[in-house]
Scaffold this active site. Structure first.
Site, PDB file in Angstrom:
ATOM      1  N   HIS A  33       0.849  -1.198   0.000  1.00  0.00           N
ATOM      2  CA  HIS A  33       0.000   0.000   0.000  1.00  0.00           C
ATOM      3  C   HIS A  33       0.882   1.245   0.000  1.00  0.00           C
ATOM      4  CE1 HIS A  33      -3.883   1.997   0.908  1.00  0.00           C
ATOM      5  NE2 HIS A  33      -3.201   2.781   1.721  1.00  0.00           N
ATOM      6  N   ASP A  35       0.855   5.312  -0.045  1.00  0.00           N
ATOM      7  CA  ASP A  35       0.022   6.487   0.234  1.00  0.00           C
ATOM      8  C   ASP A  35       0.631   7.743  -0.366  1.00  0.00           C
ATOM      9  OD1 ASP A  35      -2.122   5.528   2.081  1.00  0.00           O
ATOM     10  OD2 ASP A  35      -0.391   4.891   3.266  1.00  0.00           O
ATOM     11  N   MET A  68      -4.366  10.362  -1.991  1.00  0.00           N
ATOM     12  CA  MET A  68      -5.039  11.386  -1.178  1.00  0.00           C
ATOM     13  C   MET A  68      -4.685  12.721  -1.814  1.00  0.00           C
ATOM     14  SD  MET A  68      -4.324   9.581   2.451  1.00  0.00           S
ATOM     15  CE  MET A  68      -3.089   8.530   1.722  1.00  0.00           C
ATOM     16  N   MET A 137     -12.078   4.198   4.728  1.00  0.00           N
ATOM     17  CA  MET A 137     -11.110   4.819   5.642  1.00  0.00           C
ATOM     18  C   MET A 137     -11.638   4.680   7.058  1.00  0.00           C
ATOM     19  SD  MET A 137      -8.467   5.882   4.016  1.00  0.00           S
ATOM     20  CE  MET A 137      -7.701   6.530   5.502  1.00  0.00           C
ATOM     21  N   GLY A 142      -4.508  11.103   6.218  1.00  0.00           N
ATOM     22  CA  GLY A 142      -3.457  12.121   6.320  1.00  0.00           C
ATOM     23  C   GLY A 142      -2.270  11.706   7.155  1.00  0.00           C
ATOM     24  N   PHE A 143      -2.480  10.783   8.086  1.00  0.00           N
ATOM     25  CA  PHE A 143      -1.380  10.401   8.977  1.00  0.00           C
ATOM     26  C   PHE A 143      -1.482   8.928   9.351  1.00  0.00           C
ATOM     27  CE2 PHE A 143      -2.639  14.784   9.725  1.00  0.00           C
ATOM     28  CZ  PHE A 143      -1.448  15.460   9.460  1.00  0.00           C
ATOM     29  N   GLY A 144      -0.335   8.311   9.588  1.00  0.00           N
ATOM     30  CA  GLY A 144      -0.317   6.954  10.115  1.00  0.00           C
ATOM     31  C   GLY A 144      -0.449   7.010  11.634  1.00  0.00           C
ATOM     32  N   GLY A 145      -0.666   5.860  12.227  1.00  0.00           N
ATOM     33  CA  GLY A 145      -0.636   5.747  13.682  1.00  0.00           C
ATOM     34  C   GLY A 145      -1.841   6.301  14.428  1.00  0.00           C
ATOM     35  N   GLY A 176      -6.480   2.204   8.274  1.00  0.00           N
ATOM     36  CA  GLY A 176      -6.370   3.133   9.399  1.00  0.00           C
ATOM     37  C   GLY A 176      -6.620   2.466  10.735  1.00  0.00           C
ATOM     38  N   GLY A 177      -5.589   2.429  11.565  1.00  0.00           N
ATOM     39  CA  GLY A 177      -5.744   1.913  12.925  1.00  0.00           C
ATOM     40  C   GLY A 177      -5.906   0.404  13.009  1.00  0.00           C
ATOM     41  N   SER A 198       1.645   1.299  10.880  1.00  0.00           N
ATOM     42  CA  SER A 198       2.449   1.215  12.096  1.00  0.00           C
ATOM     43  C   SER A 198       2.476  -0.199  12.674  1.00  0.00           C
ATOM     44  CB  SER A 198       1.971   2.235  13.128  1.00  0.00           C
ATOM     45  OG  SER A 198       0.578   2.290  13.155  1.00  0.00           O
TER      46      SER A 198
HETATM   47  C1  DX5 Z   1      -3.590   7.286   6.353  1.00  0.00           C
HETATM   48  C2  DX5 Z   1      -3.090   6.336   5.313  1.00  0.00           C
HETATM   49  C3  DX5 Z   1      -2.847   4.978   5.821  1.00  0.00           C
HETATM   50  C4  DX5 Z   1      -1.820   4.893   6.927  1.00  0.00           C
HETATM   51  C5  DX5 Z   1      -2.287   3.826   7.872  1.00  0.00           C
HETATM   52  O1  DX5 Z   1      -4.103   8.423   5.780  1.00  0.00           O
HETATM   53  O2  DX5 Z   1      -4.025   6.222   4.247  1.00  0.00           O
HETATM   54  O3  DX5 Z   1      -2.571   4.044   4.794  1.00  0.00           O
HETATM   55  O4  DX5 Z   1      -0.528   4.599   6.489  1.00  0.00           O
HETATM   56  O5  DX5 Z   1      -1.465   3.813   8.982  1.00  0.00           O
HETATM   57  P1  DX5 Z   1      -1.829   2.995  10.302  1.00  0.00           P
HETATM   58  O6  DX5 Z   1      -2.014   1.563   9.884  1.00  0.00           O
HETATM   59  O7  DX5 Z   1      -0.658   3.223  11.180  1.00  0.00           O
HETATM   60  O8  DX5 Z   1      -3.116   3.578  10.838  1.00  0.00           O
HETATM   61 ZN    ZN Z   2      -3.753   4.538   2.814  1.00  0.00          ZN
END
Ligand code: DX5
Ligand code: ZN
Length: 222
Positions: A33, A35, A68, A137, A142-145, A176-177, A198
């Protein structure tokens, strides 16, 4: 059903990106994947075509590219050239979603449609039949973790029902998560493509993949 664990390289150590992708592939992963964030549709900026071109040379995995990006149709040809196998665009980011899906398929890639947590499934009403995958989603992009938004479970279940009612075979991806606490819930609700950032790249990658894959296999064999 095609079940896949799909590690998101957003959480990788970019100083050792090639090495970590190699580790992921050696652990048996088939989908990666990727991003892409533009700083407009989402607040953050990640990476784009040059990174994909460069990792394409080293990997045979299926490249699931999550855009995105506002007006993603502008970049379809460029992503094809860089080696993407699938482009997933956000319904909220496309002025002409139907045309964008057609253009991705005409370019020779699979087409996915992503929905933010607040976007209803009715956005898919007239395009689901031409969509290869829907990405639910389970965090705001926008962010991991970030932490899994519990309402996503019901949405995955409703989507799976919608697909079955229409006799379609569309993949359901969740992003996500996702970790060892949340993976069983989303599998049970009907997701078959499981993104994890993560949860894969923090700590021992091979061991993380083994644990998550085990849960997916338990589900597949039920
Ligand atoms: C978030 C990304 C995700 C992100 C997921 O906007 O689209 O793909 O990397 O990260 P985790 O698995 O840490 O929530
Ligand atoms: Zn993603």
């Amino acid at each position: 059903m095609n079940y896949q664990l799909c590690p998101s390289i957003l959480s990788a150590d970019f100083n050792r990106l090639g090495e970590q992708i190699h580790e992921v592939e050696t652990a048996g992963v088939k989908w990666l994947h990727i991003d892409v964030m533009d700083g407009d549709f989402v607040p953050s900026i990640s990476y784009g075509m040059p990174v994909i071109t460069s990792i394409r040379r080293e990997s045979r995995m299926f490249f699931d590219v999550h855009l995105m990006v506002t007006d993603p149709e502008r970049y379809i040809a460029d992503f094809k050239k860089s080696g993407a196998d699938m482009l997933t665009v956000h319904a909220e980011a496309c002025r002409h979603l139907d045309r964008t899906i057609d253009a991705i398929r005409e370019a020779g890639m699979k087409a996915g449609v992503a929905l933010n947590p607040a976007t209803p499934l009715c956005m898919l009403e007239h395009v689901l039949h031409k969509t290869d995958m829907v990405l639910i989603m389970s965090v705001n992009p926008g962010f991991g973790g970030q932490s899994y938004i519990p309402e996503s479970t019901r949405k995955i279940r409703m989507l799976r029902e919608m697909i079955a009612q229409r006799g379609l075979s569309v993949d359901v991806e969740v992003d996500g998560g996702i970790n060892s606490q949340t993976i069983d819930t989303v599998l049970e609700a009907g997701a078959n493509i499981i993104v994890a950032g993560s949860a894969v790249f923090s700590g021992n990658i091979t061991e993380n993949i083994r644990k998550l894959t085990e849960r997916i296999e338990m589900r597949c064999c039920k």
